[in-house]
Scaffold this motif. Structure first.
Motif, PDB file in Angstrom:
ATOM      1  N   ILE A 195      -7.166  -1.679  -8.073  1.00  0.00           N
ATOM      2  CA  ILE A 195      -6.006  -2.078  -8.874  1.00  0.00           C
ATOM      3  C   ILE A 195      -4.928  -1.003  -8.816  1.00  0.00           C
ATOM      4  O   ILE A 195      -3.736  -1.296  -8.643  1.00  0.00           O
ATOM      5  N   ALA A 196      -5.340   0.258  -8.961  1.00  0.00           N
ATOM      6  CA  ALA A 196      -4.377   1.358  -8.914  1.00  0.00           C
ATOM      7  C   ALA A 196      -3.739   1.452  -7.526  1.00  0.00           C
ATOM      8  O   ALA A 196      -2.551   1.770  -7.391  1.00  0.00           O
ATOM      9  N   HIS A 197      -4.513   1.179  -6.502  1.00  0.00           N
ATOM     10  CA  HIS A 197      -4.019   1.193  -5.123  1.00  0.00           C
ATOM     11  C   HIS A 197      -2.893   0.160  -4.954  1.00  0.00           C
ATOM     12  O   HIS A 197      -1.833   0.456  -4.381  1.00  0.00           O
ATOM     13  N   GLU A 198      -3.108  -1.050  -5.479  1.00  0.00           N
ATOM     14  CA  GLU A 198      -2.085  -2.106  -5.367  1.00  0.00           C
ATOM     15  C   GLU A 198      -0.859  -1.771  -6.219  1.00  0.00           C
ATOM     16  O   GLU A 198       0.273  -2.082  -5.828  1.00  0.00           O
ATOM     17  N   LEU A 199      -1.067  -1.147  -7.366  1.00  0.00           N
ATOM     18  CA  LEU A 199       0.065  -0.678  -8.161  1.00  0.00           C
ATOM     19  C   LEU A 199       0.887   0.313  -7.339  1.00  0.00           C
ATOM     20  O   LEU A 199       2.133   0.300  -7.395  1.00  0.00           O
ATOM     21  N   GLY A 200       0.204   1.141  -6.571  1.00  0.00           N
ATOM     22  CA  GLY A 200       0.907   2.082  -5.699  1.00  0.00           C
ATOM     23  C   GLY A 200       1.817   1.381  -4.713  1.00  0.00           C
ATOM     24  O   GLY A 200       2.938   1.827  -4.458  1.00  0.00           O
ATOM     25  N   HIS A 201       1.356   0.267  -4.156  1.00  0.00           N
ATOM     26  CA  HIS A 201       2.200  -0.497  -3.240  1.00  0.00           C
ATOM     27  C   HIS A 201       3.462  -0.997  -3.952  1.00  0.00           C
ATOM     28  O   HIS A 201       4.562  -0.956  -3.392  1.00  0.00           O
ATOM     29  N   PHE A 202       3.305  -1.477  -5.188  1.00  0.00           N
ATOM     30  CA  PHE A 202       4.478  -1.943  -5.936  1.00  0.00           C
ATOM     31  C   PHE A 202       5.511  -0.830  -6.090  1.00  0.00           C
ATOM     32  O   PHE A 202       6.710  -1.040  -5.890  1.00  0.00           O
ATOM     33  N   LEU A 203       5.050   0.342  -6.475  1.00  0.00           N
ATOM     34  CA  LEU A 203       5.954   1.429  -6.832  1.00  0.00           C
ATOM     35  C   LEU A 203       6.469   2.218  -5.631  1.00  0.00           C
ATOM     36  O   LEU A 203       7.571   2.780  -5.690  1.00  0.00           O
ATOM     37  N   LEU A 204       5.698   2.242  -4.558  1.00  0.00           N
ATOM     38  CA  LEU A 204       6.077   3.052  -3.399  1.00  0.00           C
ATOM     39  C   LEU A 204       6.689   2.245  -2.258  1.00  0.00           C
ATOM     40  O   LEU A 204       7.529   2.749  -1.519  1.00  0.00           O
ATOM     41  N   HIS A 205       6.258   0.993  -2.127  1.00  0.00           N
ATOM     42  CA  HIS A 205       6.587   0.240  -0.911  1.00  0.00           C
ATOM     43  C   HIS A 205       7.241  -1.105  -1.197  1.00  0.00           C
ATOM     44  O   HIS A 205       7.091  -2.049  -0.427  1.00  0.00           O
ATOM     45  N   ARG A 206       7.968  -1.173  -2.296  1.00  0.00           N
ATOM     46  CA  ARG A 206       8.569  -2.445  -2.709  1.00  0.00           C
ATOM     47  C   ARG A 206       9.454  -3.044  -1.633  1.00  0.00           C
ATOM     48  O   ARG A 206       9.483  -4.270  -1.443  1.00  0.00           O
ATOM     49  N   THR A 207      10.190  -2.245  -0.892  1.00  0.00           N
ATOM     50  CA  THR A 207      11.152  -2.767   0.070  1.00  0.00           C
ATOM     51  C   THR A 207      10.638  -2.758   1.509  1.00  0.00           C
ATOM     52  O   THR A 207      11.376  -3.089   2.434  1.00  0.00           O
ATOM     53  N   VAL A 208       9.384  -2.408   1.693  1.00  0.00           N
ATOM     54  CA  VAL A 208       8.821  -2.315   3.045  1.00  0.00           C
ATOM     55  C   VAL A 208       8.442  -3.703   3.568  1.00  0.00           C
ATOM     56  O   VAL A 208       7.802  -4.486   2.866  1.00  0.00           O
ATOM     57  N   ASP A 209       8.849  -4.014   4.784  1.00  0.00           N
ATOM     58  CA  ASP A 209       8.452  -5.258   5.432  1.00  0.00           C
ATOM     59  C   ASP A 209       7.097  -5.023   6.102  1.00  0.00           C
ATOM     60  O   ASP A 209       7.006  -4.429   7.175  1.00  0.00           O
ATOM     61  N   MET A 210       6.047  -5.481   5.453  1.00  0.00           N
ATOM     62  CA  MET A 210       4.692  -5.222   5.926  1.00  0.00           C
ATOM     63  C   MET A 210       4.381  -5.911   7.251  1.00  0.00           C
ATOM     64  O   MET A 210       3.493  -5.482   7.987  1.00  0.00           O
ATOM     65  N   SER A 211       5.102  -6.984   7.548  1.00  0.00           N
ATOM     66  CA  SER A 211       4.764  -7.793   8.715  1.00  0.00           C
ATOM     67  C   SER A 211       5.188  -7.162  10.038  1.00  0.00           C
ATOM     68  O   SER A 211       4.727  -7.580  11.096  1.00  0.00           O
ATOM     69  N   ILE A 212       6.066  -6.174  10.018  1.00  0.00           N
ATOM     70  CA  ILE A 212       6.570  -5.603  11.272  1.00  0.00           C
ATOM     71  C   ILE A 212       6.063  -4.185  11.528  1.00  0.00           C
ATOM     72  O   ILE A 212       6.410  -3.573  12.528  1.00  0.00           O
ATOM     73  N   LEU A 213       5.240  -3.669  10.638  1.00  0.00           N
ATOM     74  CA  LEU A 213       4.745  -2.311  10.800  1.00  0.00           C
ATOM     75  C   LEU A 213       3.684  -2.231  11.888  1.00  0.00           C
ATOM     76  O   LEU A 213       2.889  -3.148  12.079  1.00  0.00           O
ATOM     77  N   THR A 214       3.659  -1.127  12.590  1.00  0.00           N
ATOM     78  CA  THR A 214       2.622  -0.882  13.590  1.00  0.00           C
ATOM     79  C   THR A 214       1.327  -0.506  12.879  1.00  0.00           C
ATOM     80  O   THR A 214       1.334  -0.140  11.691  1.00  0.00           O
ATOM     81  N   PRO A 215       0.194  -0.571  13.570  1.00  0.00           N
ATOM     82  CA  PRO A 215      -1.071  -0.146  12.945  1.00  0.00           C
ATOM     83  C   PRO A 215      -1.001   1.272  12.381  1.00  0.00           C
ATOM     84  O   PRO A 215      -1.540   1.536  11.305  1.00  0.00           O
ATOM     85  N   ALA A 216      -0.322   2.161  13.086  1.00  0.00           N
ATOM     86  CA  ALA A 216      -0.204   3.540  12.604  1.00  0.00           C
ATOM     87  C   ALA A 216       0.631   3.603  11.330  1.00  0.00           C
ATOM     88  O   ALA A 216       0.313   4.354  10.401  1.00  0.00           O
ATOM     89  N   GLU A 217       1.693   2.815  11.287  1.00  0.00           N
ATOM     90  CA  GLU A 217       2.554   2.790  10.090  1.00  0.00           C
ATOM     91  C   GLU A 217       1.812   2.177   8.910  1.00  0.00           C
ATOM     92  O   GLU A 217       1.936   2.652   7.776  1.00  0.00           O
TER      93      GLU A 217
END
Length: 395
Positions: A208-230
């Motif tokens: 749950i805390a991990h997903e909260l991190g995505h909300f707060l850190l990566h709100r504007t990130v387009d997850m669909s175009i990132l490379t495996p490393a990204e």
């Protein structure tokens, strides 16, 4: 008119391929394709099977589609290995669109408090824009700020606090490989979906805390175009956030210094009971803060393997996982206060009670009391029902 797109959506909602559905219907895969593309009308016996499989009335397929595309694939935050399956992402988007539609329907006549989580996301973006600190330092600053703003005193209250902040948390069978994922809809409604595969309470807390991190850190990130490393880097950041969020540095340092043996996992058990995180998370946080030497770190992991704690840790069977309560409370509020009649809800959408029970992972008998005359009963909701208020009739 038969609307094949509704059959297609239901199939995806239930995680079925055309081949899977064809097998259950005892027809060809080509026949299912024809149904979904309005090329052929299913026979009456097939319609009856569809009704049973998907818990809908036959009329469901003869009314226009009501779903809106509120969730987009690029905003679904999966674990790195999960993102490799584009098909799986598409199925989860369908599921989220169903979930979001019915929640919006339930809330349409309620005054919902402004979601604190959206304000927190904006505030954390300002912190992250500070280029004078390292990314790691900024993430830990965001974690400390978020914990303070949310008023989280003890990790046992994490689920409750996040649901009160405006996050909708659900449980769903995601299989053995997926722990959880999250997204924010176009209307800024945040969702966290947790897998129902057996997992300890402390590992669920970290998810749950991990997903909260995505909300707060990566709100504007387009997850669909990132490379495996990204994607791997994104996951590492969410992991760091969860660690710092659940184990506040100042308090954790004081508690950790009291350990008699830092390299022995058995001496971490009291800390696990206090912070409700795994032994491995405790050790990794300590090592990351420089509280352990390299040799102590290596010995710890050796002992972890020797004691078979990588699979089952002490206390895992004693601490029960907390289940989401907000959506269950929402259903109870609107039905108990007759804001919406269950018969109207089912009739408007031509669905059966089992459809909603499965969709929202509710007890199979949850709606029974609303299908017969009301009786006096006592219940205590997980979420304070005062947070929901019916709109005045004038509105």
């Amino acid at each position: 008119m038969f609307y094949g797109e509704k059959l297609s959506s239901l199939r995806e909602l239930n995680g079925l391929s055309r081949k899977d559905l064809a097998t259950r219907l005892n027809v060809t895969e080509q026949a299912v394709w024809q149904y979904e593309n309005d090329a052929t009308l299913p026979k009456i016996e097939v319609m009856n099977q569809l009704r049973t499989i998907f818990n809908v009335e036959t009329k469901y397929f003869f009314t226009r589609n009501y779903l809106a595309s509120e969730v987009s694939e690029e905003r679904v935050a999966y674990r790195t290995t999960d993102r490799e399956s584009r098909k799986k992402t598409k199925l989860e988007v369908t599921y989220l669109n169903y979930i979001d539609y019915y929640i919006r329907y339930l809330e349409q006549n309620l005054i919902i408090p402004e979601a604190k989580i959206n304000q927190l996301i904006q505030a954390c973006q300002l912190i992250l824009n500070n280029s004078n600190q390292s990314r790691s330092a900024l993430i830990q600053q965001v974690a400390a700020y978020a914990r303070a703003e949310l008023g989280l005193q003890h990790n046992r209250d994490l689920m409750y606090v996040l649901e009160k902040s405006g996050i909708y948390i659900l449980e769903k069978n995601l299989g053995m490989q997926i722990d959880a994922y999250s997204t924010i809809t176009k209307a800024q409604r945040p969702y966290i979906v947790l897998g129902t595969f057996k997992k300890s309470a402390v590992r669920r807390n970290f998810d749950i805390a991990h997903e909260l991190g995505h909300f707060l850190l990566h709100r504007t990130v387009d997850m669909s175009i990132l490379t495996p490393a990204e994607l791997k880097a994104i996951e590492k950041e969410a992991h760091l956030f969860a660690s710092a969020f659940l184990l506040p540095e100042a308090n954790f340092k004081v508690d950790f210094q009291k350990l008699r043996r830092k390299s022995n996992p058995d001496f971490y058990i009291d800390l696990k009971r206090k912070y409700l995180v795994s032994l491995t998370a405790l050790e990794m946080r300590a090592y990351g803060l420089g509280l352990m030497s390299y040799q102590e770190n290596r010995y710890f992991w050796g002992q972890l393997t020797k004691k078979d704690y990588k699979v089952n840790e002490p206390l895992d069977d004693e601490i029960p996982p907390i289940k989401p309560g907000k959506i269950r409370s929402l259903f109870k509020f609107v039905l108990d206060h007759q804001v919406i009649q269950l018969a109207d809800l089912l009739g408007n959408f031509n669905i059966l009670p089992e459809f909603l029970s499965q969709l929202f992972n509710l007890d199979e008998h949850f709606f029974d009391q609303y299908l017969k005359p009301q009786q006096d009963y006592f219940s205590q909701a997980v979420i304070d029902l005062d947070s929901f208020r019916q709109k005045p009739l004038s509105e």
